[in-house]
Design a protein around this motif. Structure first.
Motif, PDB file in Angstrom:
ATOM      1  N   MET A   1      16.821 -19.344   5.194  1.00  0.00           N
ATOM      2  CA  MET A   1      17.786 -19.784   6.376  1.00  0.00           C
ATOM      3  C   MET A   1      18.695 -20.639   5.496  1.00  0.00           C
ATOM      4  N   GLU A   2      17.752 -22.009   5.214  1.00  0.00           N
ATOM      5  CA  GLU A   2      18.611 -22.824   5.171  1.00  0.00           C
ATOM      6  C   GLU A   2      19.348 -23.199   3.816  1.00  0.00           C
ATOM      7  N   ASN A   3      18.338 -22.758   3.225  1.00  0.00           N
ATOM      8  CA  ASN A   3      18.782 -22.541   1.636  1.00  0.00           C
ATOM      9  C   ASN A   3      19.724 -21.509   1.406  1.00  0.00           C
ATOM     10  N   ASN A   4      20.319 -20.705   1.832  1.00  0.00           N
ATOM     11  CA  ASN A   4      20.974 -19.168   1.949  1.00  0.00           C
ATOM     12  C   ASN A   4      19.873 -18.368   0.686  1.00  0.00           C
ATOM     13  N   THR A   5      19.046 -18.539   0.951  1.00  0.00           N
ATOM     14  CA  THR A   5      17.848 -17.733  -0.503  1.00  0.00           C
ATOM     15  C   THR A   5      16.901 -16.289   0.869  1.00  0.00           C
ATOM     16  N   ILE A   6      16.078 -15.858   0.059  1.00  0.00           N
ATOM     17  CA  ILE A   6      15.311 -14.253   0.261  1.00  0.00           C
ATOM     18  C   ILE A   6      14.258 -14.416  -0.503  1.00  0.00           C
ATOM     19  N   GLU A   7      13.556 -14.126  -0.423  1.00  0.00           N
ATOM     20  CA  GLU A   7      12.402 -13.873  -1.418  1.00  0.00           C
ATOM     21  C   GLU A   7      12.106 -12.844  -1.486  1.00  0.00           C
TER      22      GLU A   7
ATOM     23  N   THR B   1      12.851 -15.852  -5.477  1.00  0.00           N
ATOM     24  CA  THR B   1      13.481 -16.642  -4.753  1.00  0.00           C
ATOM     25  C   THR B   1      14.895 -16.434  -5.328  1.00  0.00           C
ATOM     26  N   VAL B   2      15.728 -15.567  -4.793  1.00  0.00           N
ATOM     27  CA  VAL B   2      17.490 -15.903  -5.282  1.00  0.00           C
ATOM     28  C   VAL B   2      18.108 -15.930  -4.110  1.00  0.00           C
ATOM     29  N   SER B   3      19.821 -16.165  -4.303  1.00  0.00           N
ATOM     30  CA  SER B   3      20.537 -16.289  -3.503  1.00  0.00           C
ATOM     31  C   SER B   3      21.016 -14.933  -3.075  1.00  0.00           C
ATOM     32  N   CYS B   4      20.928 -15.238  -1.333  1.00  0.00           N
ATOM     33  CA  CYS B   4      21.422 -14.420  -0.305  1.00  0.00           C
ATOM     34  C   CYS B   4      22.972 -13.689  -1.143  1.00  0.00           C
ATOM     35  N   ASP B   5      24.101 -14.434  -1.882  1.00  0.00           N
ATOM     36  CA  ASP B   5      25.290 -14.350  -2.725  1.00  0.00           C
ATOM     37  C   ASP B   5      24.594 -12.468  -2.898  1.00  0.00           C
ATOM     38  N   ASN B   6      25.545 -11.647  -3.016  1.00  0.00           N
ATOM     39  CA  ASN B   6      25.735 -10.327  -3.951  1.00  0.00           C
ATOM     40  C   ASN B   6      23.825  -9.584  -3.924  1.00  0.00           C
ATOM     41  N   ILE B   7      23.395 -10.132  -2.672  1.00  0.00           N
ATOM     42  CA  ILE B   7      21.770  -9.849  -3.266  1.00  0.00           C
ATOM     43  C   ILE B   7      22.229  -8.289  -2.581  1.00  0.00           C
ATOM     44  N   GLU B   8      23.214  -7.338  -2.220  1.00  0.00           N
ATOM     45  CA  GLU B   8      23.156  -6.094  -2.601  1.00  0.00           C
ATOM     46  C   GLU B   8      23.171  -5.477  -3.876  1.00  0.00           C
ATOM     47  N   LEU B   9      23.541  -6.114  -4.557  1.00  0.00           N
ATOM     48  CA  LEU B   9      23.903  -5.732  -6.230  1.00  0.00           C
ATOM     49  C   LEU B   9      22.778  -6.024  -7.242  1.00  0.00           C
ATOM     50  N   TYR B  10      21.716  -7.650  -6.188  1.00  0.00           N
ATOM     51  CA  TYR B  10      20.882  -7.429  -7.123  1.00  0.00           C
ATOM     52  C   TYR B  10      19.540  -6.821  -7.469  1.00  0.00           C
TER      53      TYR B  10
ATOM     54  N   LEU C   1       0.950  -1.081  -0.218  1.00  0.00           N
ATOM     55  CA  LEU C   1      -0.486   0.167  -0.050  1.00  0.00           C
ATOM     56  C   LEU C   1       0.954   1.114   0.537  1.00  0.00           C
ATOM     57  N   LYS C   2       2.237   1.260   0.439  1.00  0.00           N
ATOM     58  CA  LYS C   2       2.904   2.252   0.454  1.00  0.00           C
ATOM     59  C   LYS C   2       4.210   2.676  -0.297  1.00  0.00           C
ATOM     60  N   GLY C   3       4.122   1.592  -1.297  1.00  0.00           N
ATOM     61  CA  GLY C   3       4.437   1.601  -2.693  1.00  0.00           C
ATOM     62  C   GLY C   3       6.656   1.407  -2.051  1.00  0.00           C
ATOM     63  N   VAL C   4       6.964   0.857  -1.076  1.00  0.00           N
ATOM     64  CA  VAL C   4       7.590   0.309  -0.949  1.00  0.00           C
ATOM     65  C   VAL C   4       8.526  -0.422  -2.391  1.00  0.00           C
ATOM     66  N   PRO C   5       9.460   0.338  -3.118  1.00  0.00           N
ATOM     67  CA  PRO C   5       9.677  -0.166  -4.459  1.00  0.00           C
ATOM     68  C   PRO C   5       9.793  -1.946  -4.668  1.00  0.00           C
ATOM     69  N   VAL C   6      10.903  -2.406  -2.440  1.00  0.00           N
ATOM     70  CA  VAL C   6      11.429  -4.112  -3.163  1.00  0.00           C
ATOM     71  C   VAL C   6      10.793  -4.028  -1.449  1.00  0.00           C
ATOM     72  N   ARG C   7      10.336  -5.352  -1.471  1.00  0.00           N
ATOM     73  CA  ARG C   7      10.257  -5.921  -0.256  1.00  0.00           C
ATOM     74  C   ARG C   7      10.935  -6.985  -0.255  1.00  0.00           C
ATOM     75  N   LEU C   8      11.914  -7.932   1.051  1.00  0.00           N
ATOM     76  CA  LEU C   8      12.127  -9.246   0.883  1.00  0.00           C
ATOM     77  C   LEU C   8      11.891  -9.729   2.213  1.00  0.00           C
ATOM     78  N   ALA C   9      11.755 -11.120   1.982  1.00  0.00           N
ATOM     79  CA  ALA C   9      11.237 -11.599   2.706  1.00  0.00           C
ATOM     80  C   ALA C   9      11.845 -12.755   3.435  1.00  0.00           C
ATOM     81  N   MET C  10      12.173 -13.899   4.951  1.00  0.00           N
ATOM     82  CA  MET C  10      13.430 -14.530   4.995  1.00  0.00           C
ATOM     83  C   MET C  10      12.852 -15.023   6.205  1.00  0.00           C
ATOM     84  N   GLY C  11      11.987 -16.451   5.502  1.00  0.00           N
ATOM     85  CA  GLY C  11      12.173 -17.962   7.082  1.00  0.00           C
ATOM     86  C   GLY C  11      12.888 -18.199   6.768  1.00  0.00           C
ATOM     87  N   GLY C  12      12.551 -19.420   8.018  1.00  0.00           N
ATOM     88  CA  GLY C  12      13.905 -20.505   8.663  1.00  0.00           C
ATOM     89  C   GLY C  12      14.022 -21.135   7.380  1.00  0.00           C
ATOM     90  N   ARG C  13      13.206 -21.433   6.241  1.00  0.00           N
ATOM     91  CA  ARG C  13      13.606 -22.469   4.686  1.00  0.00           C
ATOM     92  C   ARG C  13      14.939 -22.110   4.608  1.00  0.00           C
TER      93      ARG C  13
END
Length: 493
Positions: free
Chosen positions: A371-377, A388-397, A357-369
């Motif tokens: 954490m195990e897979n080193n990924t983030i939605e 779902t992408v790897s947390c490696d180099n997530i800042e560049l992504y 609703l507030k228009g935040v351009p990018v939302r990241l969500a991280m759960g238990g799975r």
């Protein structure tokens, strides 16, 4: 509850109500106890601060400095430039007394009749008069020029029919006021500031604009020429998104601002003024947002990324928070603004709805799975696409994604404008097409009489004479008289 949070009137049902709902529900502003005035809430003000900071940098890069001038203007000042006072007379708030006193029956306070001002004061609707009265003391010779001042301020233009951000009795803005030794310098300044506004609108607001000159009847009161940028909203209406005025020597003559030139001759200085206001927030909303809420360009979003943890236990939250801390540090190192929402008083579903609703351009969500897979939605607000992408180099992504969102929002608005801009040659076709909304390019004979006839019969106005439009001569769609070029017509806010 998440559905209730986001429930907006669809644009297709009532564009006006959708806009009003969105401003309120996204927590940007609300009506105040003072009729016609608004309270800009923290989230709305954060957007204004982003705009202000960027514009201020752009002004300073072009040699301007900030100053501040009084809120009150002696009534006599407005009488010195006849066209100027006529343009603002009906919108002025007037201060007549300077003191209150307790009512004799103890029911409150009343105006003290003994405290009447010798001369009434106008609450500034714009500052040309007070500033040019001041510049008279600053200018003696060509060595004192140019003066390149800007001020960030509030102004009052008394409005009875108001709409949050778009039209209120009091609003925030910036107003530049410059003084020059030659006509050429002043005209160049006015055009330069139009370019600055267009640059800001397109590259930061992601809002395409058409640059042009106003017709005589649409000029700023007291100007020789008014340069404008015009944007199209999603309902096909135009919104004037910024104006820059070449004022000639009108105000210098009214306030006797002269200088000695290099040849030792006395002359009046040449002037400009230019401004944009919190109306730009309304433009931002109406250019990009959808039935799910705000869509903000990353360059102006209060925070560009929000991270939401999804957890079952405190131990799991602690582990996610530790992982997220590293991601946040990398994002911030790239200059990306990020918020981590680990508050336990709202469920993830509510948070997702709120940030959408507030228009935040990018939302990241991280759960238990994750954490195990080193990924983030990752979800992008402009298209609502998730992956779902790897947390490696997530800042560049994320950095690349923010650039892609900024570009996509602009392209979407540009394509919409292109699809809703047409050329017509007959007045009958004009009257038919203006009902559908959008921009119309048509020939006009250049007379105020024809312009007024079109306005009265269709509610459409000449938004501008485009600077880079079709300059092929033709004949006026109304009178058949010669026309130098097509001009831009639209209904407008």
């Amino acid at each position: 509850m998440a559905k209730e949070l986001k429930e907006l009137t669809p644009r297709s049902v009532s564009y006006s109500q959708w806009y009003q709902d969105l401003v309120i529900k996204a927590d940007m502003a609300e009506n105040s106890a003072v009729r016609g005035c608004m309270v800009i809430k923290p989230y709305g003000y954060a957007i204004w601060e982003k705009m202000q900071r960027q514009l201020d940098d752009m002004f300073k890069e072009t040699g301007h400095v900030n100053a501040y001038f009084p809120l009150f203007i002696p009534k006599s000042f407005l009488s010195k430039e006849a066209e100027h006072v006529e343009g603002f007379a009906k919108e002025c708030a007037v201060v007549t007394h300077y003191r209150l006193k307790t009512n004799h029956d103890g029911t409150g306070v009343v105006v003290d009749p003994e405290a009447k001002l010798e001369e009434e004061l106008i609450v500034r609707p714009t500052s040309e008069t007070i500033i040019w009265n001041t510049y008279r003391n600053w200018v003696q010779s060509y060595r004192d020029l140019p003066i390149l001042c800007n001020q960030w301020a509030n102004v009052v233009r008394w409005e009875m029919r108001t709409r949050l951000f778009l039209r209120t009795a009091e609003f925030l803005w910036q107003e530049g006021h410059t003084a020059h030794a030659t006509q050429a310098e002043a005209e160049a300044e006015a055009r330069k500031m139009q370019e600055v506004y267009a640059d800001f609108a397109e590259n930061f607001m992601a809002m395409p604009v058409i640059k042009g000159v106003k017709s005589e009847s649409e000029r700023f009161a007291g100007a020789i020429d008014t340069y404008t940028i015009e944007a199209m909203m999603q309902d096909g209406k135009a919104l004037q998104a910024g104006t820059s005025h070449f004022l000639g020597q009108n105000f210098a003559k009214a306030f006797d601002v002269k200088f000695i030139d290099k040849e030792g001759k006395s002359d009046y200085v040449w002037a400009t003024s230019w401004g944009v206001s919190t109306r730009l927030i309304g433009a931002l909303i109406m250019s990009h947002s959808d039935d799910n809420g705000l869509v903000l360009p990353p360059k102006l979003a209060p925070y560009q990324v929000v991270i939401v943890p999804i957890y079952k236990t405190q131990e799991q939250l602690n582990a996610i928070s530790e992982k997220v801390a590293g991601i946040m540090a990398k994002l911030k190192a790239l200059g990306i603004s990020v918020k981590y929402d680990d508050a336990d008083n709202k469920k993830p579903g509510w948070k997702f709805a709120e940030y959408e609703l507030k228009g935040v351009p990018v939302r990241l969500a991280m759960g238990g799975r994750d954490m195990e897979n080193n990924t983030i939605e990752v979800m992008r607000r402009d298209t609502l696409e998730k992956e779902t992408v790897s947390c490696d180099n997530i800042e560049l992504y994320v950095k690349d994604l923010l650039d892609a969102i900024q570009a996509n929002i602009y392209k979407k608005a540009f394509d919409y404008r292109t699809a809703h801009t047409i050329t017509v040659d007959s007045y009958d076709e004009f009257k038919e097409k203006i009902e559908e909304g959008g921009f119309i390019l048509a020939h006009w004979d250049g007379t105020p009489e024809t312009e007024e006839k079109i306005k009265n019969e269709t509610k459409a106005t000449i938004r501008c004479i485009p600077l880079h439009g079709d300059t092929t001569p033709g004949t006026c769609m109304v009178t058949g008289k010669p026309s130098k070029q097509r001009v831009l017509f639209a209904r407008a806010y």
